[in-house]
Write a protein that holds these residues in place. Structure first.
Motif, PDB file in Angstrom:
ATOM      1  N   ARG A   1       8.480 135.252  -8.950  1.00  0.00           N
ATOM      2  CA  ARG A   1       8.042 135.727  -7.626  1.00  0.00           C
ATOM      3  C   ARG A   1       9.123 136.588  -6.996  1.00  0.00           C
ATOM      4  O   ARG A   1       8.852 137.681  -6.495  1.00  0.00           O
ATOM      5  CB  ARG A   1       7.756 134.501  -6.749  1.00  0.00           C
ATOM      6  CG  ARG A   1       7.732 134.782  -5.253  1.00  0.00           C
ATOM      7  CD  ARG A   1       7.512 133.489  -4.462  1.00  0.00           C
ATOM      8  NE  ARG A   1       8.381 132.433  -4.923  1.00  0.00           N
ATOM      9  CZ  ARG A   1       8.020 131.152  -5.040  1.00  0.00           C
ATOM     10  NH1 ARG A   1       6.834 130.761  -4.680  1.00  0.00           N
ATOM     11  NH2 ARG A   1       8.870 130.266  -5.494  1.00  0.00           N
TER      12      ARG A   1
ATOM     13  N   ASP B   1       3.496 131.866  -7.248  1.00  0.00           N
ATOM     14  CA  ASP B   1       4.147 132.358  -8.452  1.00  0.00           C
ATOM     15  C   ASP B   1       3.356 131.807  -9.629  1.00  0.00           C
ATOM     16  O   ASP B   1       3.291 130.595  -9.776  1.00  0.00           O
ATOM     17  CB  ASP B   1       5.591 131.855  -8.484  1.00  0.00           C
ATOM     18  CG  ASP B   1       6.439 132.616  -9.476  1.00  0.00           C
ATOM     19  OD1 ASP B   1       5.907 133.526 -10.128  1.00  0.00           O
ATOM     20  OD2 ASP B   1       7.626 132.296  -9.603  1.00  0.00           O
ATOM     21  N   PRO B   2       2.640 132.605 -10.392  1.00  0.00           N
ATOM     22  CA  PRO B   2       2.809 134.046 -10.585  1.00  0.00           C
ATOM     23  C   PRO B   2       1.990 134.969  -9.672  1.00  0.00           C
ATOM     24  O   PRO B   2       2.139 136.184  -9.803  1.00  0.00           O
ATOM     25  CB  PRO B   2       2.329 134.225 -12.026  1.00  0.00           C
ATOM     26  CG  PRO B   2       1.225 133.221 -12.183  1.00  0.00           C
ATOM     27  CD  PRO B   2       1.696 132.029 -11.390  1.00  0.00           C
TER      28      PRO B   2
ATOM     29  N   GLN C   1       3.203 138.370  -8.588  1.00  0.00           N
ATOM     30  CA  GLN C   1       3.492 139.463  -9.522  1.00  0.00           C
ATOM     31  C   GLN C   1       2.336 140.473  -9.584  1.00  0.00           C
ATOM     32  O   GLN C   1       2.567 141.674  -9.361  1.00  0.00           O
ATOM     33  CB  GLN C   1       3.863 138.885 -10.888  1.00  0.00           C
ATOM     34  CG  GLN C   1       5.087 137.961 -10.774  1.00  0.00           C
ATOM     35  CD  GLN C   1       5.437 137.237 -12.053  1.00  0.00           C
ATOM     36  OE1 GLN C   1       5.472 137.836 -13.129  1.00  0.00           O
ATOM     37  NE2 GLN C   1       5.706 135.943 -11.959  1.00  0.00           N
TER      38      GLN C   1
END
Ligand code: AMP
Ligand code: GLY
Length: 460
Positions: free
Chosen positions: A21, A309-310, A313
């Motif tokens: 992250r 997170d994730p 992204q």
């Protein structure tokens, strides 16, 4: 009329946190023309330390006073806190200063994630749709209730447990086992599987449907809803095996129709921020609603007080515009004064997480990672691939080695989900280390390759 604080032309940032992250945040913040110096945790992963200057002070809850004085000396204008644990410990309150803002909620506000039992009370009081549930802090009462849950239930440690404190149970026996392991010995509080975090448990009804993550940036009053994502929490393809922090996520998702997003904003996000305000709590930072799309409409599974997170992204790959300006304005309470909102790339981003053998159980670390540069070369025209580091570090000779369970998030941006998934998988295959694995089916729940669960169609 309150006056709007002027956004400084140059903003020095301290970024707290060291995973995937935060690598995605550091990368996006690095695109801002206003970024002065980006300071990062010296023990962060190799991707982050390559983008920022290592902070010479220890970044730890025991040394916050010292860290705040260092921030004064270095003219840090904005502290961005990525993970939940420091937020729950009140770092946002401790690190704010006369000339310094913090992006991330106060300790009081972060309770929404750190105390699931309290979050349930807030939701109940504000009629926010969520699974029916009850909280217990006495083992024998929790067991007595679990024994009656013939239809199955979900047992949750009330406190923070790194994404592992939730057990979905099909039978009363499983529920009793989960309760007993979380709460431990009633004579010795804090001795359960998750320490103090399991001293109170929430037992709630099991919901059916597709899961959806909706994140919003909140400045205390205004809420900017980001494009929706779908996370994949279980370790195995086809959604089997234990829960992890997240094995992959994509955004946007066709599950989040305009109607769903309208309901989530109107019935979940806005009433939550309002309910907190009635408790005297101003929420500033990311408000993340983990939702189940049930036949009766979206219901909250959990709140998080930070970027996922994730999920962060794919979100950062799609975000256009100046993230730094937005985070600063949210921390200052003046989002609406920005002349321009956040724009989102219409393409789809798919992130697959390459993990160490054994994750989410025992793993070994220190394995050399190869192929990081190769991954990006697979992107065709109009496509992009980024490899965000999660559990990596630079070895003494500068070669990246594995240092955690989730090693890298390989994120592809492409015209549609099918292509983004194919590209992310191909790029992830190029990232090689001993025992590395990833789920190849991120997005399949909507690509129709898995058996359909009960997808909400009539949300009336
Ligand atoms: P949480 O950390 O609360 O989001 O829970 C982790 C995972 O457990 C979620 O992503 C869901 O897959 C599952 N889960 C949590 N609560 C429920 C529920 N009430 N019904 C069904 N599954 C749930
Ligand atoms: N990926 C789920 C979370 O960040 O909580």
């Amino acid at each position: 009329m309150p006056t709007t604080p002027l956004i400084p032309d140059t903003i020095n940032v301290l970024l707290i946190g060291g995973g995937g992250r935060e690598h995605a945040l550091a990368w996006k913040l690095g695109q801002s023309p206003r970024l002065g110096t980006l300071w990062v945790d010296a023990s962060a992963n190799a991707g982050i330390t390559a983008l920022g200057r290592p902070c010479p002070e220890p970044i730890s809850g025991r040394e916050l006073f010292r860290l705040a004085r260092w921030c004064d000396r270095e003219d840090i204008h904005l502290v961005v806190i990525g993970p939940e644990a420091p937020l729950a410990e009140g770092w946002a309150d401790e690190l704010a200063g006369e000339n310094r803002l913090v992006f991330g909620p106060s300790k009081d506000a972060a309770r929404l994630e750190a105390d699931k039992s309290w979050a349930k009370d807030i939701m109940r009081a504000a009629s926010i749709p969520t699974a029916d549930g009850r909280s217990f802090s006495r083992l024998e009462q929790a067991i007595a209730y679990a024994e009656t849950r013939e239809e199955g239930c979900v047992v949750k440690a009330s406190g923070l447990a790194a994404g592992k404190g939730v057990v979905v149970c099909d039978t009363p026996e499983e529920a009793v086992d989960a309760v007993t392991s979380m709460m431990g010995d009633p004579e010795r509080p804090g001795r359960g599987a998750f320490g103090d975090a399991g001293d109170t448990v929430v037992i709630e009804e099991k919901l059916l449907g597709q899961e959806l993550s909706v994140l919003a940036i909140v400045d205390g009053r205004s809420i900017w809803v980001l494009d929706p994502c779908q996370d994949h929490k279980q370790v195995g393809e086809g959604d089997v095996g234990p829960n992890t922090g997240g094995m992959g996520a994509y955004s946007p998702t066709p599950l989040a129709t305009e109607e769903v997003m309208r309901l989530v904003e109107r019935e979940v996000l806005v009433p939550t921020v309002d309910a907190l305000r009635r408790e005297g709590i101003t929420y500033r930072g990311v408000l993340y609603a983990g939702l189940m799309l049930t036949a009766g409409g979206p219901k909250v599974l959990e709140f998080n007080c930070r970027f996922g997170d994730p999920e962060c992204q794919p979100l950062m790959m799609r975000l256009q515009g100046d993230l730094l300006k937005v985070l600063w304005a949210a921390a200052a309470g003046c989002l609406d004064d920005l002349e321009e909102g956040l724009r989102t790339d219409p393409r789809t981003a798919c992130c697959v997480v390459r993990c160490s053998e054994g994750y989410p159980g025992n793993i070994t670390t220190g394995h050399e990672i190869e192929g990081l540069e190769e991954a990006a070369t697979l992107a065709g025209d109009g496509e992009d691939v980024m490899v965000f580091h999660a559990g990596t570090k630079a070895s003494e000779d500068g070669i990246p080695v594995t240092a955690g369970g989730r090693v890298v998030g390989v994120t592809a941006l492409a015209a549609d989900l099918r292509r983004a998934q194919t590209l992310a998988n191909a790029a992830a295959d190029t990232v090689r280390f001993t025992g590395g694995f990833h789920r190849r089916d991120i997005g399949n729940r909507v690509l129709g390759e898995l058996p359909e669960t009960e997808v909400a169609t009539d949300l009336g």
